[in-house]
Motif scaffolding. Structure first.
Motif, PDB file in Angstrom:
ATOM      1  N   LYS A 163      34.585  14.442  36.463  1.00  0.00           N
ATOM      2  CA  LYS A 163      35.335  13.277  35.980  1.00  0.00           C
ATOM      3  C   LYS A 163      36.837  13.559  36.013  1.00  0.00           C
ATOM      4  N   ARG A 164      37.216  14.782  35.708  1.00  0.00           N
ATOM      5  CA  ARG A 164      38.627  15.174  35.781  1.00  0.00           C
ATOM      6  C   ARG A 164      39.101  15.184  37.229  1.00  0.00           C
ATOM      7  N   LEU A 165      38.255  15.702  38.105  1.00  0.00           N
ATOM      8  CA  LEU A 165      38.590  15.757  39.529  1.00  0.00           C
ATOM      9  C   LEU A 165      38.694  14.350  40.116  1.00  0.00           C
ATOM     10  N   LYS A 166      37.822  13.459  39.660  1.00  0.00           N
ATOM     11  CA  LYS A 166      37.804  12.083  40.156  1.00  0.00           C
ATOM     12  C   LYS A 166      39.137  11.382  39.908  1.00  0.00           C
ATOM     13  N   PHE A 204      44.312  23.624  39.856  1.00  0.00           N
ATOM     14  CA  PHE A 204      43.287  23.994  38.878  1.00  0.00           C
ATOM     15  C   PHE A 204      43.186  25.515  38.872  1.00  0.00           C
ATOM     16  N   THR A 205      43.174  26.106  37.700  1.00  0.00           N
ATOM     17  CA  THR A 205      43.143  27.576  37.614  1.00  0.00           C
ATOM     18  C   THR A 205      41.919  28.052  36.838  1.00  0.00           C
ATOM     19  N   GLN A 238      31.769  11.195  42.883  1.00  0.00           N
ATOM     20  CA  GLN A 238      31.104  10.167  42.087  1.00  0.00           C
ATOM     21  C   GLN A 238      29.614  10.440  41.905  1.00  0.00           C
ATOM     22  N   GLY A 239      29.101  11.482  42.560  1.00  0.00           N
ATOM     23  CA  GLY A 239      27.697  11.834  42.438  1.00  0.00           C
ATOM     24  C   GLY A 239      27.315  12.414  41.096  1.00  0.00           C
ATOM     25  N   HIS A 240      28.285  12.511  40.154  1.00  0.00           N
ATOM     26  CA  HIS A 240      27.964  13.058  38.838  1.00  0.00           C
ATOM     27  C   HIS A 240      26.959  12.196  38.080  1.00  0.00           C
ATOM     28  N   SER A 241      26.656  10.989  38.599  1.00  0.00           N
ATOM     29  CA  SER A 241      25.694  10.115  37.921  1.00  0.00           C
ATOM     30  C   SER A 241      24.285  10.700  37.917  1.00  0.00           C
TER      31      SER A 241
END
Length: 278
Positions: A163-166, A204-205, A238-241
């Protein structure tokens, strides 16, 4: 060939719908491969010619309450081409069903026949039927739908929360058609885009590094980067669903990005070539 399965649990029905709905965002038609232990959803635009590929495998025991299959040969497999968008829409409102039955049928032509039973105020159930046409894949073409081999990549990292990456990728999408993904063996990853008017980078680290087998690495390179189609990357994110527990990115330097979504009973593998080769 025979195939029949049943789902009674609303959560499992919703999970199957989420898998099909996610697949339909990548492609409208795909190959549905049925085996005694797993079902697969496969789409291949031709990796050798610069296309993307999608491979989803689902442990049938984690979703189906009943699952029976009699294949064409000793492997017990059945392969068919199906409009996965139609399949997903048929299950869109089925989470409250008392059961869903799916079987391979022949009604003038081959189809997947779905019976969805809903509770009513009387003792009689309301049953809705959907017949989704399929094209059975002949045995001579099964070789086109084998699991893709793991490319020898340069860098591999666990992705940050999707969600953060999105949010980052959606912001980039409004300004460019490609994004450059760069990662290091120390767990740093940069998403960047450049246009004539603006240049943006997001870092991103401290990302986790997957444990790798030495022969999986292409070189001793500690940095890898690749530019890919931003809309196709966003579809993956978006495949996190499907309820993702892990997401992994493997970078073949300046050639391809291989992505994984991993959940207890589902694994999604997505191969994106460098945008210059599309």
């Amino acid at each position: 060939m025979k195939f029949r399965c049943k789902l009674f649990d609303g959560g499992s029905i919703s999970q199957l719908h989420a898998i099909l709905s996610t697949t339909s965002k990548f492609c409208k038609r795909c190959c549905l491969k049925l085996t005694p232990d797993k079902i697969y959803l496969i789409h291949n635009e031709g990796v050798l010619s610069g296309g993307m590929s999608l491979w989803i495998d689902v442990n049938q025991r984690g979703i189906f309450d009943e699952f029976r299959i009699e294949g064409k040969d000793d492997t017990g497999c059945i392969l068919m081409s199906i409009n996965v968008d139609d399949f997903a829409k048929a299950l869109a409102n089925a989470s409250t069903a008392t059961f869903v039955k799916i079987k391979l049928a022949n009604k003038h032509s081959a189809c997947l026949s779905l019976e969805i039973a809903f509770p009513t105020n009387s003792s009689i159930q309301r049953i809705i039927t959907h017949d989704i046409p399929v094209n059975l894949v002949p045995l001579s073409q099964w070789g086109l739908y084998e699991e893709p081999s793991m490319p020898r990549f340069d860098v591999s990292v666990y992705l940050p929360h999707l969600k953060r990456l999105k949010k980052v990728v959606e912001r980039f999408k409004n300004m460019s058609n490609k994004v450059t993904v760069k990662a290091t063996s120390n767990g740093d990853m940069t998403l960047s885009m450049d246009t004539d008017l603006v240049s943006i980078k997001t870092l991103f680290t401290d990302l986790e590094i997957p444990r790798l087998i030495d022969h999986e690495l292409e070189t001793a390179r500690t940095i890898g980067e690749v530019s890919v189609n931003i809309k196709r990357l966003l579809i993956f994110i978006q495949g996190h669903s499907i309820g993702v527990s892990k997401a992994i990115a493997n970078i073949v330097h300046q050639q391809a990005l291989q992505l994984f979504l991993i959940q207890d009973d589902v694994k999604l593998q997505y191969y994106l070539p460098a945008i210059d080769s599309i």
